[in-house]
Design an enzyme around this catalytic site. Sequence first.
Site, PDB file in Angstrom:
ATOM      1  N   ASN A  28      10.841   9.433 -19.952  1.00 22.80           N
ATOM      2  CA  ASN A  28      11.334   9.683 -18.588  1.00 22.80           C
ATOM      3  C   ASN A  28      10.220   9.792 -17.553  1.00 22.80           C
ATOM      4  O   ASN A  28      10.449   9.525 -16.374  1.00 22.80           O
ATOM      5  CB  ASN A  28      12.174  10.969 -18.607  1.00 22.80           C
ATOM      6  CG  ASN A  28      12.496  11.442 -17.217  1.00 22.80           C
ATOM      7  OD1 ASN A  28      13.330  10.864 -16.522  1.00 22.80           O
ATOM      8  ND2 ASN A  28      11.795  12.487 -16.760  1.00 22.80           N
ATOM      9  N   TYR A  75       6.387  -0.523  -8.600  1.00 27.43           N
ATOM     10  CA  TYR A  75       7.440   0.333  -9.160  1.00 27.43           C
ATOM     11  C   TYR A  75       8.597  -0.490  -9.744  1.00 27.43           C
ATOM     12  O   TYR A  75       8.910  -0.364 -10.932  1.00 27.43           O
ATOM     13  CB  TYR A  75       7.915   1.345  -8.113  1.00 27.43           C
ATOM     14  CG  TYR A  75       8.954   2.313  -8.642  1.00 27.43           C
ATOM     15  CD1 TYR A  75       8.654   3.192  -9.672  1.00 27.43           C
ATOM     16  CD2 TYR A  75      10.241   2.334  -8.110  1.00 27.43           C
ATOM     17  CE1 TYR A  75       9.617   4.076 -10.167  1.00 27.43           C
ATOM     18  CE2 TYR A  75      11.200   3.216  -8.601  1.00 27.43           C
ATOM     19  CZ  TYR A  75      10.887   4.081  -9.624  1.00 27.43           C
ATOM     20  OH  TYR A  75      11.835   4.944 -10.123  1.00 27.43           O
ATOM     21  N   LYS A  78       9.812  -1.060 -13.738  1.00 19.89           N
ATOM     22  CA  LYS A  78      11.144  -0.755 -14.261  1.00 19.89           C
ATOM     23  C   LYS A  78      11.828  -2.007 -14.840  1.00 19.89           C
ATOM     24  O   LYS A  78      12.635  -1.897 -15.761  1.00 19.89           O
ATOM     25  CB  LYS A  78      12.003  -0.088 -13.184  1.00 19.89           C
ATOM     26  CG  LYS A  78      11.464   1.285 -12.736  1.00 19.89           C
ATOM     27  CD  LYS A  78      11.391   2.307 -13.877  1.00 19.89           C
ATOM     28  CE  LYS A  78      11.001   3.705 -13.403  1.00 19.89           C
ATOM     29  NZ  LYS A  78      10.922   4.677 -14.510  1.00 19.89           N
TER      30      LYS A  78
HETATM   31  P1  NAD Z   1       9.855  13.914 -10.594  1.00 22.67           P
HETATM   32  O1  NAD Z   1       8.677  13.524  -9.796  1.00 22.67           O
HETATM   33  O2  NAD Z   1      10.689  15.085 -10.179  1.00 22.67           O
HETATM   34  O3  NAD Z   1       9.422  14.124 -12.120  1.00 22.67           O
HETATM   35  C1  NAD Z   1       8.514  13.256 -12.733  1.00 22.67           C
HETATM   36  C2  NAD Z   1       8.118  13.796 -14.064  1.00 22.67           C
HETATM   37  O4  NAD Z   1       7.121  12.905 -14.594  1.00 22.67           O
HETATM   38  C3  NAD Z   1       7.496  15.187 -13.988  1.00 22.67           C
HETATM   39  O5  NAD Z   1       7.941  15.980 -15.071  1.00 22.67           O
HETATM   40  C4  NAD Z   1       5.994  14.913 -14.126  1.00 22.67           C
HETATM   41  O6  NAD Z   1       5.315  15.933 -14.843  1.00 22.67           O
HETATM   42  C5  NAD Z   1       5.986  13.630 -14.949  1.00 22.67           C
HETATM   43  N1  NAD Z   1       4.768  12.880 -14.669  1.00 22.67           N
HETATM   44  C6  NAD Z   1       4.328  12.454 -13.465  1.00 22.67           C
HETATM   45  N2  NAD Z   1       3.126  11.849 -13.624  1.00 22.67           N
HETATM   46  C7  NAD Z   1       2.823  11.922 -14.946  1.00 22.67           C
HETATM   47  C8  NAD Z   1       1.734  11.484 -15.749  1.00 22.67           C
HETATM   48  N3  NAD Z   1       0.677  10.850 -15.225  1.00 22.67           N
HETATM   49  N4  NAD Z   1       1.759  11.718 -17.089  1.00 22.67           N
HETATM   50  C9  NAD Z   1       2.802  12.346 -17.646  1.00 22.67           C
HETATM   51  N5  NAD Z   1       3.881  12.784 -16.958  1.00 22.67           N
HETATM   52  C10 NAD Z   1       3.881  12.563 -15.628  1.00 22.67           C
HETATM   53  O7  NAD Z   1      10.710  12.617 -10.677  1.00 22.67           O
HETATM   54  P2  NAD Z   1      12.199  12.275 -11.090  1.00 22.67           P
HETATM   55  O8  NAD Z   1      12.846  11.800  -9.879  1.00 22.67           O
HETATM   56  O9  NAD Z   1      12.841  13.314 -11.924  1.00 22.67           O
HETATM   57  O10 NAD Z   1      11.872  10.981 -11.981  1.00 22.67           O
HETATM   58  C11 NAD Z   1      11.994  10.911 -13.379  1.00 22.67           C
HETATM   59  C12 NAD Z   1      12.189   9.468 -13.750  1.00 22.67           C
HETATM   60  O11 NAD Z   1      13.342   8.976 -13.094  1.00 22.67           O
HETATM   61  C13 NAD Z   1      11.052   8.545 -13.352  1.00 22.67           C
HETATM   62  O12 NAD Z   1      10.816   7.614 -14.394  1.00 22.67           O
HETATM   63  C14 NAD Z   1      11.585   7.847 -12.111  1.00 22.67           C
HETATM   64  O13 NAD Z   1      10.994   6.577 -11.950  1.00 22.67           O
HETATM   65  C15 NAD Z   1      13.045   7.750 -12.458  1.00 22.67           C
HETATM   66  N6  NAD Z   1      13.961   7.574 -11.321  1.00 22.67           N
HETATM   67  C16 NAD Z   1      14.110   8.538 -10.361  1.00 22.67           C
HETATM   68  C17 NAD Z   1      15.011   8.334  -9.314  1.00 22.67           C
HETATM   69  C18 NAD Z   1      15.241   9.360  -8.225  1.00 22.67           C
HETATM   70  O14 NAD Z   1      15.944   9.062  -7.245  1.00 22.67           O
HETATM   71  N7  NAD Z   1      14.707  10.567  -8.339  1.00 22.67           N
HETATM   72  C19 NAD Z   1      15.743   7.142  -9.253  1.00 22.67           C
HETATM   73  C20 NAD Z   1      15.565   6.192 -10.234  1.00 22.67           C
HETATM   74  C21 NAD Z   1      14.678   6.417 -11.273  1.00 22.67           C
END
Ligand code: NAD
Length: 247
Positions: free
Chosen positions: A91, A155, A159
């Site tokens: 994730n 990005y 994905k």
């Molecule tokens: P967030 O920024 O709240 O959390 C990201 C997580 O990734 C955190 O726990 C952080 O510790 C970890 N992380 C960041 N950099 C890191 C690194 N270098 N090494 C290890 N861990 C690392 O983001 P989120 O929105 O919860 O995103 C989680 C996933 O969901 C991601 O893959 C993101 O691309 C995807 N996503 C998010 C959304 C959205 O709208 N929030 C939409 C589509 C996809």
Amino acid sequence: MKMLQDKVAIVTGGTRGIGFATVKKFLDNGAKVVLFGTKEESVQNALNKLKINPMYEVIGMHPDITNMKEVEKAFAEVVKRYGKIDIVVNNAGISARDSLYNYTEDAFEKIIDLNIKAVFNCSKVGASYMKENGGVILNTSSMVSIYGQAAGCGYPASKFAVNGLTKSLARELGKDHIRVNAVAPGVIHTDMVDSLPEEMIKPIIDSIPIGRMGEPEDVANAFLFLASDMASFITGAILSVDGAGMC
Ligand code: NAD
């Protein structure tokens, strides 16, 4: 019987947002969970929030998941402690918004390293432990893996690659009873979205047919289903959790 009773799960990026909601959902459904984060402090903060339920069996680690050796070491520690790994949720991810003209090679490499290479690393090491008894690999993709994105091309490119890994590993690992699926979230209400100004958020919400942003729990529910035996014939799927919104 809970949906993930006695399963052992690793969730990368489990300290906040979608990952944290998934950790909590898995714990509520009987799994033992190892959450991965970037720093000891953020891992500890997440663990502190989970102390609300003393029945939760959860620990945290902060390996550099872009480094294969660190992943091998961390996964070996999990197996030493819990005896197996049943579920890996890839994730952790970062996003990008730079225009191509300003996009640096370093920034591009950074996103590829975390969003693709770390997924490869954790899938490879996770699968090696699942080979005997089967297991589940889940990836967090994104709606941009379907539509692309008009800035920050690294990005969506990352994905699209996550979807490629998902479909290919599903085909390769099916014979070992390892299922591989991805969830493609739309706009999800995380810290990142909260930091955006109201005038930027409103038109986004207005464009989502279901009339609201997704919550991290919406994505966690999809992961719970895909991790469980209820999804035993589902592999290679990219499940959109986006309220039919388009970016
Ligand atoms: P967030 O920024 O709240 O959390 C990201 C997580 O990734 C955190 O726990 C952080 O510790 C970890 N992380 C960041 N950099 C890191 C690194 N270098 N090494 C290890 N861990 C690392 O983001 P989120 O929105 O919860 O995103 C989680 C996933 O969901 C991601 O893959 C993101 O691309 C995807 N996503 C998010 C959304 C959205 O709208 N929030 C939409 C589509 C996809």
